[in-house]
Design a protein around this motif. Sequence first.
Motif: not given
Length: 563
Positions: A70-77, A314-332
Motif C-alpha cells: 500500500g501507499s502508506r506515507a505519501i506526503v514528504f516535507t 539497542v537504539l530506536f527510530t521511527g514508528d518503533a520509537a513513537h506513534l504519531l497521527p497522520i494529521f500534519g504528515v508527521r509519521g515518516a
Amino acid sequence: MHQPTTEPRASIYYDYRIHQPWLPTAHPRDARKPVVIVGAGPAGLVAALGLAAHGVPSVVLSAELQVSQGSRAIVFTRRSMEILHQAGVARRVVENGLPWRFGNSFYRGQRVFRMEAPHEEDNRFFPMNNIQQQYLEEYLLDACAASPLVDLRWGNKLERLEQDDKIATLTVDTPAGAYTLQADWVVAADGGRSGLRSQLGLQMEGASYEGFFVIADIRIDLPLPTERLAFFDPPWNPGNTILMHREPQGIWRVDYQLPPGETPEEALRPESLKQRIDAQLAMIGHAGAPWEMDWCSVYSARTLTLPDFRHGRVLFTGDAAHLLPIFGVRGANTAFQDSQSLAWHLAFVAKGLAGESLLANFSAERVGAAREIIEEAGKSTRFMTPPSRGFMLLRNAVLSLSLTQDFVRPLYHWRTSRPHEYSGSALNSPGDDNALFRCGPAHGAPPQDVRLGPDDHLLDHLGPGFTLLYAAAGEALPAALRDALATQRARGVPLKVIAVGQPGPVAGADACVADAQGRLRERYGMATPGAAYLLRPDQHVCARWVTLDAQRLAAAFVAALPQ
C-alpha cells in the motif's frame, strides 16, 4: 522456519518485485557486525545510508521479500527532501512525485480556510511532495544496493535478542533455518508493532484517541490540483472529517472518519467502501465518476513515544520509537529526522570519535522532538477527531463561526510537520556568539538553504560530516585556524571547510562559494570576514561566531563530540 510470502502484492499501479532471500547456508559464518538494523522501511534504510556515509557498515534485516504493502506515507516535507538529498535519492522523488503547497478546508460547501506553505526562490524543494511509500522505498533500496557498506538481507526475521553491556546477540530465522548474528549495536526500525520494543518490555507514554479512520487509494481522473482537501462535518458523514490527496499514477487518497461503534471489519467491506467513496465524489461534484480501488486500510490516531530511545545496545527510530497521527504528515517525516540523527551519533561512537554519552544526546534530542510533535499533533487530532463532548462543542463553534468570521479560520491550520530545533542541545557550543546574531539559523536549527545558481544550492555543498562555513578574506585561512582544523582531521573527524565570499582557491578550505551577490552572507549574518558557522553531520547548527579563532573552534568540537 520463516516463510515469507513469495506472491507479489496486488496493485493496479505498482509492480512489486520479489527479492531472493538471504540464506545462511549460502554464506560463510558471520563475523561480529558493527551495526544490525532491524527493519527495511524508510527509517531503517535512511539509517543504513547515513551510517554508510560515515564509513560504518551495517546489516539490514527485512522479514519480507518485497517493499511495503500500500501507499502508506505519501506526503514528504521540505526537510525530509533535504534529508533524502543527503541520502542521494531526492532527485528521483522530484522527478516522479507531485509538489504542492496549498491546503483547503471546507465546511457546508464553503472554503473556510486556505493554508499557504511558504516557498521562496532559495528553496530547492517544495514544502510538500506527494509520492507513494513503495516508490520511496524502491529508491532507497537502489541506493543501498549501490553501497558496499549496506548488507540487506531479505526474508530474515528477528526471533530473539539478548544483550549485555558489550554485545548484542540476535537469533534470525530464514527460509533455510535460523542463525546467530552478533553486533556491537542494534537499530530498532521495525515499525509501529515493533517486536524489539515488545521483547524489551518497553511501554510508550502518551494518548490513544477513540475512533477509526479508513484510508482508501483509488484510481480516478479528477480535474483538481495537487492540494490538500479537508471536509468537516459533511452531510454524508455528519460530525466527522474527510481528507483527500492526489498521488502519482492517477491515484487519489480518500481518508474518512468512521462513526462511533463501527468496526474495522465492517468499514472495509466492499459495499461500505463503495457507498462512502461514491458519496464523497458526489459531494465534490463528480457523482458517478468511474473509479477503481487499489488499497485500503484502517488506522486510529495515537500520540505516543518511548521516554528513552536507547536501551542498552539497542537504539530506536521511527514508528518503533513513537506513534504519531497522520494529521500534519508527521509519521515518516519525523522518522527521517530520527534516522538522520541516529546515523551520525552512532557512527561517531562506533568509530571512537566520541564516547557513548553521545547516544544519550541522540535520545534526549529526538525524545524532545517527539514530545514537541505530540503536543502539536494533539491539537490537530482533537480538532479533527474531538475526543469528548466539550471538544466537539468547541469544534462545532469554530465551524459555525468560520462561515462568516475571519478571525477563527486559522484554527483550521493543521500544524504541518516541521524540523525540530535543538536549541537546548548539549552539543551546542557554550562560548560562541549565538546571541549576537540578528539573522541566520541559530543553535540547533537546520540550515537555511540559499540558491547560489540555476541548479546550485548551499545544501549541495554541505559534507556528510561537520561543515564549517567561513567568511573568507584573501587567499588563505589564518594559520592558527588551519592548524586547529588539521588537529580535528588528524583524529579522524570528517570535516569540510567552505570559504564563503571568495571565487578562487583558499588555502585551508576544501571548497569555495563565491557568493557574488552576497546572498548567503546576508541570510546568515556573515557580513564581516572571520564570521563562521559550524554545522553538525545532520546539518544542524552547533556553533556560530562573529569572529572565529582557533581556540573557540577547538572548544566547539569538545562540546559537539563529548568523550
